[in-house]
Design an enzyme around this catalytic site. Structure first.
Site, PDB file in Angstrom:
ATOM      1  N   LYS A 182       0.843  -1.197   0.000  1.00 12.56           N
ATOM      2  CA  LYS A 182       0.000   0.000   0.000  1.00 12.56           C
ATOM      3  C   LYS A 182       0.881   1.250   0.000  1.00 12.56           C
ATOM      4  CE  LYS A 182      -1.939  -1.452   3.750  1.00 12.56           C
ATOM      5  NZ  LYS A 182      -2.807  -1.696   4.928  1.00 12.56           N
ATOM      6  N   THR A 216      -8.741   9.656   8.395  1.00 11.93           N
ATOM      7  CA  THR A 216      -8.483   8.395   7.696  1.00 11.93           C
ATOM      8  C   THR A 216      -8.239   7.242   8.667  1.00 11.93           C
ATOM      9  OG1 THR A 216      -6.128   8.972   7.561  1.00 11.93           O
ATOM     10  CG2 THR A 216      -7.526   9.556   5.668  1.00 11.93           C
ATOM     11  N   GLY A 218      -8.505   3.928  10.445  1.00 13.33           N
ATOM     12  CA  GLY A 218      -9.114   2.660  10.063  1.00 13.33           C
ATOM     13  C   GLY A 218      -8.952   2.273   8.608  1.00 13.33           C
ATOM     14  N   THR A 219      -8.167   3.033   7.862  1.00 12.10           N
ATOM     15  CA  THR A 219      -8.027   2.762   6.424  1.00 12.10           C
ATOM     16  C   THR A 219      -7.512   1.352   6.146  1.00 12.10           C
ATOM     17  OG1 THR A 219      -7.578   5.105   6.024  1.00 12.10           O
ATOM     18  CG2 THR A 219      -6.954   3.567   4.299  1.00 12.10           C
ATOM     19  N   GLY A 220      -6.425   0.963   6.821  1.00  8.28           N
ATOM     20  CA  GLY A 220      -5.830  -0.339   6.563  1.00  8.28           C
ATOM     21  C   GLY A 220      -6.743  -1.490   6.944  1.00  8.28           C
ATOM     22  N   CYS A 221      -7.398  -1.369   8.109  1.00  5.26           N
ATOM     23  CA  CYS A 221      -8.336  -2.404   8.547  1.00  5.26           C
ATOM     24  C   CYS A 221      -9.481  -2.532   7.547  1.00  5.26           C
ATOM     25  CB  CYS A 221      -8.914  -2.053   9.916  1.00  5.26           C
ATOM     26  SG  CYS A 221      -7.694  -1.804  11.210  1.00  5.26           S
TER      27      CYS A 221
END
Length: 272
Positions: A182, A216, A218-221
């Site tokens: 990412k 932003t 919580g983006t990865g989860c």
């Protein structure tokens, strides 16, 4: 959809194995919101409890391995599962426990090797990194490290798209079927958020507009859970990742202020 013992259909089944975020923006809360938004039935195994808000993580309490194992077996042995997503695992003992559970589960696994929170708070013990490399990543259908996690796991520092290729190769060397590196924080792409998905043979670059929104959390989860939801619905990996990228891009654009710090992405953006 599949049939239940009573003959009524149920949605695809997706399990998150992750920590709890009391502020509701990341962790199992974000995972379950994502799964519901995408039409799958979300189930959860809590690995740790955090006292967390928009300003950061104020406390972490890791659950014992037997509690994690008990939750997992209770869900999988009775209900079943069509995809698993892992997030915050906190310690080497829990990484090893979850890797063992995944090894005995016939379902695709999305491994988000969570190292730190959005605010920079550590969520994985340094002593657990070797277990992530040797035990967890080989169980992954898709591994989804961000740039900091890539460096933490492989030592590769990413500054260019060529570096992303080297990083993906280094992650694949640990055994996942696919690596999604990412690149949302890649400085050379001021107006684009660029990710690289590859299995070592196929290469898919995913590009989306970068939204000027600081909220932003919580983006990865959310991205990893959206991929797992797609896999639970029977999507192939490239399709699941492409659809997940579209979903999380919209969620970032709609992220909202909450508390005094960084607010969450909006998991319900398509309904608002």
């Amino acid at each position: 959809m599949s049939g239940s013992p009573q003959g009524r259909p149920h949605p695809p089944l997706c399990l998150t194995v992750a920590g709890s975020d009391s502020g509701g923006g990341a962790g199992i809360q974000a995972d379950l919101k994502t799964m519901m938004a995408l039409g799958v039935h979300g189930m959860s195994v809590v690995t740790a409890v955090t006292a967390q808000n928009s300003r950061g993580v104020e406390g972490v309490w890791e659950l014992p391995a037997e509690a994690v194992r008990g939750q997992y077996r209770a869900v999988v042995d009775d209900i079943g599962v069509q995809a698993v997503k892992t997030g915050m695992l906190a310690s080497a003992v829990l990484v090893e426990t979850v890797a063992e559970l995944l090894a005995g589960t016939r379902a695709p696994a999305v491994v988000d090797p969570v190292g730190v929170s959005k605010h920079g708070d550590p969520l994985l013990a340094a002593t657990a990194l070797d277990a992530v490399r040797k035990e967890l990543l080989p169980r992954a259908t898709v591994a989804t490290p961000n740039l900091d996690e890539v460096t933490q796991l492989t030592g590769v520092v990413v500054r260019t798209e060529d570096d992303m290729r080297r990083a993906a190769d280094a992650v694949l060397a640990y055994g996942p079927a696919w690596a999604l590196v990412k690149g949302g924080h890649l400085a050379v792409h001021g107006d684009e958020a660029v990710d690289l998905l590859t299995d070592g043979a196929t290469e898919l670059w995913l590009r989306a507009p970068r939204h000027d929104n600081r909220h932003t959390h919580g983006t990865g989860c959310t991205l990893a859970s959206a991929i797992a939801a797609g896999l639970a619905m029977g999507r192939e990996v490239p399709e699941a990742v492409t659809e997940a990228k579209e979903y999380v891009t919209g969620a970032i654009a709609a992220g909202f202020a909450l508390g005094a710090g960084i607010g969450p992405v909006d998991h319900a953006w398509r309904r608002r």
